[in-house]
Design an enzyme around this catalytic site. Sequence first.
Site, PDB file in Angstrom:
ATOM      1  N   ASP A 110      -6.855  -3.351  -7.269  1.00  0.00           N
ATOM      2  CA  ASP A 110      -7.124  -4.010  -6.230  1.00  0.00           C
ATOM      3  C   ASP A 110      -7.567  -5.617  -6.229  1.00  0.00           C
ATOM      4  OD1 ASP A 110      -8.374  -2.871  -3.380  1.00  0.00           O
ATOM      5  OD2 ASP A 110      -9.604  -4.625  -3.973  1.00  0.00           O
ATOM      6  N   ARG A 168      -7.773  11.479  -5.413  1.00  0.00           N
ATOM      7  CA  ARG A 168      -9.145  10.575  -4.983  1.00  0.00           C
ATOM      8  C   ARG A 168     -10.263  11.568  -4.692  1.00  0.00           C
ATOM      9  NH1 ARG A 168     -12.072   8.288  -3.846  1.00  0.00           N
ATOM     10  NH2 ARG A 168     -12.131   6.827  -1.893  1.00  0.00           N
ATOM     11  N   TYR A 187     -14.195 -12.592   0.680  1.00  0.00           N
ATOM     12  CA  TYR A 187     -14.869 -11.725   0.183  1.00  0.00           C
ATOM     13  C   TYR A 187     -16.322 -11.779  -0.581  1.00  0.00           C
ATOM     14  CZ  TYR A 187     -11.577  -8.201   1.811  1.00  0.00           C
ATOM     15  OH  TYR A 187     -10.590  -7.350   2.569  1.00  0.00           O
ATOM     16  N   ARG A 247      -3.911   6.409   0.845  1.00  0.00           N
ATOM     17  CA  ARG A 247      -4.492   7.812   1.534  1.00  0.00           C
ATOM     18  C   ARG A 247      -3.655   8.257   2.603  1.00  0.00           C
ATOM     19  NH1 ARG A 247      -9.994   4.665   3.346  1.00  0.00           N
ATOM     20  NH2 ARG A 247      -8.332   3.087   3.207  1.00  0.00           N
ATOM     21  N   ARG A 291       1.008  -1.289  -0.095  1.00  0.00           N
ATOM     22  CA  ARG A 291       0.006   0.192   0.104  1.00  0.00           C
ATOM     23  C   ARG A 291       0.830   1.330  -0.088  1.00  0.00           C
ATOM     24  NH1 ARG A 291      -5.526  -0.660   2.037  1.00  0.00           N
ATOM     25  NH2 ARG A 291      -6.050  -2.613   0.950  1.00  0.00           N
TER      26      ARG A 291
END
Length: 362
Positions: free
Chosen positions: A89, A53, A166, A44, A40
């Site tokens: 992703d 973003r 998921y 963010r 990552r």
Amino acid sequence: MSSEKKEAGGLSTTNALNDSPFMRACRREPVPYTPVWLMRQAGRYMREYREVRARTSFLELCKTPELAAEVTVYAAGKLNVDAAIIFADILLIIEPMGLDLEFARGEGPVIHNPVRGGHDVERLREVEDVGALDYVYEAIRQTRRALPSGLPLIGFCGAPFTLASYIVEGGASKNYVHTKRMMYDDAGAWHAMMSLISRALSRYLNAQIAAGAQAVQLFDSWVGCLSPDDYREYVLPHTRSVIENVTTGTPVIHFGTGTAALLELMREAGGDVIGLDWRVRLDEAWRRLGDVAVMGNFDPIALFASPDHIRRQAQKILTQAGGRPGHIFNLGHGIIPDTPVENVIALVEAVHELSARQVSST
Ligand code: CP3
């Protein structure tokens, strides 16, 4: 334009990539310093990422090759790391399987039509043609062209279990109740689903390699919730088939978290590099794993501590690696939002400085 640029994909570029510290470490060859990259690394915690973003949703960002390439290249340059990882992703591949994916603000991923049993498995689409993910390959091509010629690019996918969790839970989970129930009570449907996922994943990884990725990583982020026996029975054959089918010659990084009890089994499933989290000592884990490269294993939360602590902790990990060929420095899991960028940069600098060594050119 320099002659090197013109030859992108040509011999000199290929050599520069092959001889890079990251690729050498994947092959357990000596390196002038320990290569480091961070899971990552584009995310963010970085102001420039948040600015992109602010204008685009997360899925839009993943599906716009120019933007995905931009954040990938920017993060690698800003941190001065030894590999870039394509911005994408693990869940993108579930869309062409017929699953309805949304990244809801503040909630994380949501799958609106989760799989709960055999009936649902039957409606999953075989991803024969991974062309639905052309935007990922295009992002890889653009990133490859924009990166320095000697900086490797990592492609990736979720490992079958983490993706299945998921798909079955419909999002993140704490106890994996639906996933485990399906595994135990409907083993036929479970294995059918895992096989379908695995076939899609090898095709997907190979398409990323064809587009220009030098190495690939499987993220089995949530596999640590399984007992060793369950891992062996319900997961190992599928992960192994994905890894076995990756284009020969491309290093595979096999990563998971909470895997202290599973390391030998992960090794059995395959991979040239095994990713470790911080809950195991790197030296002990490496001893158990044997002749394979390792990646890790700095606690991402320690990036909130002082630069002094960060440096000491980096030294501890390097000491456990003991300068043996085949260590790639990384976190034990991804950087979280709010991590101070300057501490992340300090970690990369510390690893480079503390690990610098003489390597004979022979
Ligand atoms: O490492 C990198 O820089 C490459 C990009 C990357 C992302 N996700 C970007 C991302 C990678 C390698 C992943 C893998 C991924 N995605 C994993 C495995 C790694 C891990 O952390 O265990 C998992 C489990 C996912 C699924 C996923 N995607 C989750 C759980 C979330 C977080 C939801 C949230 O809001 O916290 C995402 C979203 C996501 N993927 C973000 C990023 C930068 C944040 C999205 C945003 O910008 O709002």
